[in-house]
Design an enzyme around this catalytic site. Structure first.
Site, PDB file in Angstrom:
ATOM      1  N   GLN A  67      46.551  45.915  37.777  1.00  0.00           N
ATOM      2  CA  GLN A  67      45.216  46.478  37.574  1.00  0.00           C
ATOM      3  C   GLN A  67      44.171  45.501  38.071  1.00  0.00           C
ATOM      4  O   GLN A  67      44.380  44.290  38.025  1.00  0.00           O
ATOM      5  CB  GLN A  67      45.062  46.773  36.073  1.00  0.00           C
ATOM      6  N   CYS A  68      43.051  46.023  38.557  1.00  0.00           N
ATOM      7  CA  CYS A  68      41.935  45.177  38.993  1.00  0.00           C
ATOM      8  C   CYS A  68      40.628  45.864  38.632  1.00  0.00           C
ATOM      9  O   CYS A  68      40.563  46.597  37.650  1.00  0.00           O
ATOM     10  CB  CYS A  68      42.042  44.872  40.486  1.00  0.00           C
ATOM     11  N   GLY A  69      39.616  45.668  39.451  1.00  0.00           N
ATOM     12  CA  GLY A  69      38.317  46.279  39.185  1.00  0.00           C
ATOM     13  C   GLY A  69      38.236  47.730  39.616  1.00  0.00           C
ATOM     14  O   GLY A  69      37.753  48.582  38.880  1.00  0.00           O
TER      15      GLY A  69
END
Length: 108
Positions: A67-69
């Site tokens: 997961q990231c932004g």
């Protein structure tokens, strides 16, 4: 690219349900300052800037989800995992932005 495996996209609600059921290990690949400012409860931080697929924490039989932004860096991390020969192909589509848009809580 022809023949390239597809990244498995999970929605924010799918990730929330899987976290609640303790079925996944969520790995946030954003930088430490981003993670410290706001993150999803239960996520661990492994920044993309120093990402080593072979050094990822053990998922202990769970599915490892990146997961990231917004989903771009986590998709890049999935690609790094593939190139390292690891079967880690799942990420939170839309990242923490999608999580928040779905009205789900974060830790600040």
């Amino acid at each position: 690219m022809f023949g390239s495996p597809k990244t498995k996209d999970l929605t924010a609600h799918q990730v929330k349900a899987a976290l609640d059921a303790r079925q996944i290990l969520l790995v946030d690949v954003r930088e430490p300052a981003e993670f410290a400012a706001e993150h999803i409860a239960g996520a661990v931080n492994v920044p993309l800037s120093s990402f080593d697929p072979k050094a990822l924490p053990s998922a202990d039989g769970k599915t490892l989800v990146l997961q990231c932004g917004s989903g771009k860096r986590s998709a890049t991390a999935v690609d790094h995992c593939r190139k390292a020969g690891l079967v880690i192909d799942t990420h939170l589509t839309g990242g923490i932005m999608a999580w928040k848009a779905a009205g789900l809580p974060t830790v600040r």
